[in-house]
Enzyme design. Structure first.
Site, PDB file in Angstrom:
ATOM      1  N   THR A 299       4.527 -26.069   7.522  1.00 22.41           N
ATOM      2  CA  THR A 299       4.483 -27.251   8.374  1.00 22.41           C
ATOM      3  C   THR A 299       3.183 -27.382   9.173  1.00 22.41           C
ATOM      4  OG1 THR A 299       5.531 -26.053  10.206  1.00 22.41           O
ATOM      5  CG2 THR A 299       6.996 -27.213   8.674  1.00 22.41           C
ATOM      6  N   LYS A 300       2.255 -26.455   8.978  1.00 27.75           N
ATOM      7  CA  LYS A 300       1.069 -26.424   9.826  1.00 27.75           C
ATOM      8  C   LYS A 300      -0.036 -27.362   9.318  1.00 27.75           C
ATOM      9  CE  LYS A 300       2.664 -23.502  12.866  1.00 27.75           C
ATOM     10  NZ  LYS A 300       4.039 -23.304  12.436  1.00 27.75           N
ATOM     11  N   ASN A 301      -1.108 -27.460  10.097  1.00 29.92           N
ATOM     12  CA  ASN A 301      -2.172 -28.412   9.781  1.00 29.92           C
ATOM     13  C   ASN A 301      -3.024 -27.983   8.595  1.00 29.92           C
ATOM     14  OD1 ASN A 301      -1.125 -29.593  12.036  1.00 29.92           O
ATOM     15  ND2 ASN A 301      -2.970 -29.411  13.280  1.00 29.92           N
TER      16      ASN A 301
END
Length: 392
Positions: A192-194
């Site tokens: 879910t990270k950038n």
């Protein structure tokens, strides 16, 4: 609520919260790695590590298999021992606290600033004792902590700083990339990270001696890593010089990361636009919006957390979560405060009421979808769902 749904057009499919933007470049690179026969820690990890260090303007970087591993190794490399204490925030994911516990040290919680949901630095110095050895600020949602004050306290008391930058790859504090301000900076590449490598993490270190120790601790305590042992330069013997861990990143993960990082600024611009759209379109509703970054800082726009205060919205937070799901919109909660969880209550005697700001935030917060993958139609669906639920 059922009456509102009669006049509401529901999405045809469920909008997954935090779904990553994966391009064809990542897919092709992973396939290339699989066909190469080298899927463990190898040249792709070396390239990704070098690219990430360059992006963050850091001298030393060490790739690992998660941000949790990054935190654990950083605390160990900082010299933590059983009986030591580490100050951190009551509003964070459990990994921050667990990594401290795994070193044998004791986490000491501090409440949050109600405006930012970051560590309240006005409370930090009062938490320092003769056993305090480190401070672990968490740059929550991508908004930087007050690092000037944290640095002042650390210098005054001889403390290490381990920055939890899981939400903050693009974040800057007064022009300084976060993760390079403290002794260690720990980043996440979770799904879910950038920047996404499915699972994965990175540590930035200010000192070469720390980077050397991180490399050794991260792969069984061996003096040489696997790809150097078996590479085409010839076999290299290794020695085990410490009781290390199996925390290394693989080339499969790094293959994704190389191309994810190449698009990090493009994706940041997209998330910034979504953030600004949410802010503008939701400001008329009776909910709390996330704090903006100071003019001198840069927000990573990792999360868009809103606050659902039942006394203002007429709906409880958990009911709001359920109503968003009914409308096919995935949402998150970041986070129930650490003292809400049974383990920490039993192990440390923490009570939610002892950290009232973190308690209130954790019981009201909802994270709306914020991903570079979102289309304009997706963003519109999120806004319409929130409006439909909160409209009179």
């Amino acid at each position: 609520m059922a009456e509102k749904m009669k006049n509401y057009k529901k999405r045809a499919s469920f909008l997954v919260f935090g779904s990553p933007a994966i391009g064809e470049e990542e897919i092709a690179e992973v396939v290339k790695v699989l066909r190469s026969g080298w899927v463990g820690t190898g040249p792709k990890v070396a390239q990704f590590t070098q690219d990430f260090a360059a992006y963050k303007q850091a001298k030393y970087a060490v790739a690992v298999n998660s941000a949790t591993a990054a935190l654990h190794l950083s605390f160990l490399a900082s010299g933590l021992k059983p009986g030591d204490e580490v100050i951190t925030t009551a509003n964070t994911f459990c990994a921050t606290v667990n990594a401290i516990i795994h070193t044998g040290a004791t986490p000491v919680l501090v409440d949050v600033d109600p405006a930012t949901s970051n560590l309240d630095t006005t409370r930090v110095e009062a938490a320092v004792t003769s056993r305090t050895r480190a401070i672990c600020p968490v740059h929550f949602a991508g908004l930087p902590c007050d690092m000037d004050e944290i640095e002042r306290i650390s210098v005054k008391n001889g403390l290490s700083i381990v920055e939890d930058c899981a939400h903050a790859i693009e974040t800057q504090y007064k022009g300084r990339p976060v993760g390079t301000i403290g002794d260690f900076g720990c980043f996440s590449f979770y799904a879910t990270k950038n920047v996404v490598t499915a699972e994965g993490g990175m540590i930035l270190a200010r000192e070469e001696r720390h980077a050397d120790r991180l490399n050794i601790l991260g792969l069984h305590g061996m003096s040489k890593d696997a790809w150097k042992r078996f590479g085409d330069a010839g076999y290299k013997h290794y020695q085990v010089v410490d009781a290390g861990f199996k925390y290394n990143m693989t080339d499969i993960q790094a293959a994704m990361g190389i191309h994810q990082l190449a698009r990090v600024e493009k994706n940041w611009i997209r998330r910034k636009k979504i953030w600004e759209t949410y802010t503008d379109r939701l400001k008329h509703l009776p909910l709390g919006l996330p704090a903006p970054a100071a003019p001198t800082d840069r927000h990573a726009y990792h999360l868009f957390p809103i606050r659902i205060d039942e006394s203002k919205t007429g709906i409880a937070r958990d009911d709001f979560l359920n109503q968003m799901t009914v409308r096919n919109i995935g949402v998150g909660v970041h986070y129930l405060s650490i003292p809400e969880h049974p383990y920490y209550q039993q192990a440390f005697g923490w009570k939610p009421d002892d950290f009232p700001e973190a308690k209130a935030y954790g019981r009201q917060t909802v994270s709306l979808p914020l991903s570079a993958k979102l289309t304009d139609d997706d963003v519109e669906d999120v806004i319409l769902a929130v409006e439909n639920i909160l409209s009179p």
